[in-house]
Design an enzyme around this catalytic site. Structure first.
Site, mmCIF file in Angstrom:
data_model
loop_
_atom_site.group_PDB
_atom_site.id
_atom_site.type_symbol
_atom_site.label_atom_id
_atom_site.label_comp_id
_atom_site.label_asym_id
_atom_site.label_seq_id
_atom_site.Cartn_x
_atom_site.Cartn_y
_atom_site.Cartn_z
ATOM 1 N N HIS A 23 6.068 -0.345 -2.319
ATOM 2 C CA HIS A 23 5.714 0.441 -3.505
ATOM 3 C C HIS A 23 5.712 1.945 -3.266
ATOM 4 O O HIS A 23 5.036 2.686 -3.973
ATOM 5 C CB HIS A 23 4.339 -0.014 -4.038
ATOM 6 N N CYS A 33 16.347 16.905 -9.974
ATOM 7 C CA CYS A 33 17.358 16.950 -8.904
ATOM 8 C C CYS A 33 17.161 15.849 -7.860
ATOM 9 O O CYS A 33 17.978 15.709 -6.952
ATOM 10 C CB CYS A 33 17.375 18.326 -8.239
ATOM 11 N N ASN A 73 0.822 -1.208 0.000
ATOM 12 C CA ASN A 73 0.000 0.000 0.000
ATOM 13 C C ASN A 73 0.855 1.256 0.000
ATOM 14 O O ASN A 73 1.914 1.314 0.621
ATOM 15 C CB ASN A 73 -0.948 0.004 1.199
ATOM 16 N N VAL A 74 0.330 2.255 -0.692
ATOM 17 C CA VAL A 74 1.037 3.533 -0.765
ATOM 18 C C VAL A 74 0.394 4.554 0.173
ATOM 19 O O VAL A 74 0.775 5.711 0.200
ATOM 20 C CB VAL A 74 1.079 4.057 -2.225
ATOM 21 N N CYS A 86 13.903 23.533 -9.213
ATOM 22 C CA CYS A 86 14.970 23.374 -10.218
ATOM 23 C C CYS A 86 14.408 23.391 -11.634
ATOM 24 O O CYS A 86 15.162 23.352 -12.606
ATOM 25 C CB CYS A 86 15.776 22.102 -9.948
ATOM 26 N N PRO A 123 -11.590 -12.058 0.704
ATOM 27 C CA PRO A 123 -12.912 -12.619 0.368
ATOM 28 C C PRO A 123 -12.870 -13.412 -0.936
ATOM 29 O O PRO A 123 -13.722 -14.269 -1.168
ATOM 30 C CB PRO A 123 -13.806 -11.386 0.203
ATOM 31 N N ASP A 124 -11.874 -13.129 -1.799
ATOM 32 C CA ASP A 124 -11.788 -13.807 -3.090
ATOM 33 C C ASP A 124 -10.607 -14.775 -3.155
ATOM 34 O O ASP A 124 -9.631 -14.616 -2.439
ATOM 35 C CB ASP A 124 -11.611 -12.783 -4.220
ATOM 36 N N SER A 133 -4.362 -9.111 -4.291
ATOM 37 C CA SER A 133 -4.768 -9.994 -5.390
ATOM 38 C C SER A 133 -3.621 -10.936 -5.771
ATOM 39 O O SER A 133 -3.800 -11.843 -6.574
ATOM 40 C CB SER A 133 -5.198 -9.166 -6.604
#
Ligand code: NAD
Length: 243
Positions: free
Chosen positions: A114, A125, A97-98, A142, A206-207, A181
């Site tokens: 990630h 820079c 997660n980000v 910059c 759940p999947d 996933s």
């Protein structure tokens, strides 16, 4: 074999989390029902090529995601992982997660494979900035373009973080893999390190995913409810042991 027994017996429990863990906080996932990619195609937005072609649209999309993430609150799953760490049970949390919802729930040892939406980096820079809201300007002092501090498809993962994650997993005798996933590489391969060493792989999703095949325990539930119940049960067991 019950998850609670595995977790209590584990000497080095780790976790790998994905977008599904933040879904209950209102942060859209990439895949699965209501995934972001149902509306947008990843190759149009989350690649260096897309950014080179059309930085404005990529930035618009990231600003929209940043707004959602910065206004979201941790859910029961984030709090449960933080509690497991506080109890000394969970040794390391590796996340794709980000967002920063694990940290905001209290997790300390978090490895972000990630990158993070809280970081903006200059393409020229290489200076990095921390942001708490979507940046108004996307040009650095910059003169070069700024970009989100995340790993795009086709880019390498931060070397040290990946190395640290592999090290933690090489010590692990059990792993909880929640809300992913399990198709984005190399993150998807990481639980195999634990499996190859004879450790136990617990999947919470759940999947069904490609990881299900090698999972020792598959929990077909949402992470929030399941992780809270797990922590409650662990506390109950530990308290009934003390004289
Ligand atoms: P993914 O979007 O590919 O898959 C999400 C998975 O979560 C699906 O398998 C779905 O069934 C499951 N899921 C949905 N709700 C759940 C719940 N309540 N509890 C448990 N599982 C649930 O996610 P991924 O595998 O992390 O994909 C990888 C990429 O997605 C990463 O690069 C990551 O950076 C990015 N991403 C991150 C966020 C975030 O930071 N919150 C959001 C969207 C995408």
């Amino acid at each position: 074999m019950e998850v609670v027994d595995v977790v209590l017996k584990a000497k080095h429990l780790t976790a790998l989390t994905g977008a599904g863990v933040s879904a209950e906080s209102g942060v859209p996932t990439f895949r699965g029902k209501d995934g972001l990619w149902n509306k947008y195609r990843p190759e149009e937005l989350a690649t260096p090529e897309a950014f080179a072609r059309n930085p404005e649209i990529v930035w618009e999309w990231y600003k929209w995601r940043m707004k959602i993430v910065f206004n979201a609150k941790p859910n029961q799953a984030h709090y449960a992982f933080a509690e497991l760490e506080r109890m000394g049970i969970l040794k390391c949390l590796i996340t794709q997660n980000v967002d920063d919802l694990h940290e905001r729930a209290g997790s300390k040892r978090v490895l972000h494979l990630h990158g993070s939406l809280k970081v903006v980096r200059c393409t020229g820079c290489k200076k990095e900035f921390e942001v708490n809201e979507p940046p108004e300007k996307t040009l650095c002092e910059c003169g070069s373009l700024l970009r989100p501090g995340v790993v795009w498809f086709g880019e390498n993962l931060p070397e040290k973080i990946l190395r640290d994650a592999i090290f933690e997993l090489s010590l692990s005798d059990a792993i909880i893999v929640a809300g992913t996933s399990a198709v984005v590489q190399p993150a998807a391969s990481l639980p195999y390190i634990v499996k190859r060493n004879g450790g136990i792989v617990i999947e919470v999703n759940p999947d069904v995913t490609p990881l299900t095949e090698i999972a020792d325990i598959s929990v077909r539930e949402k992470a929030g409810k399941f992780m809270k119940e797990l922590v409650d049960e662990i506390k109950l067991r530990l308290s009934s042991k003390t004289p």
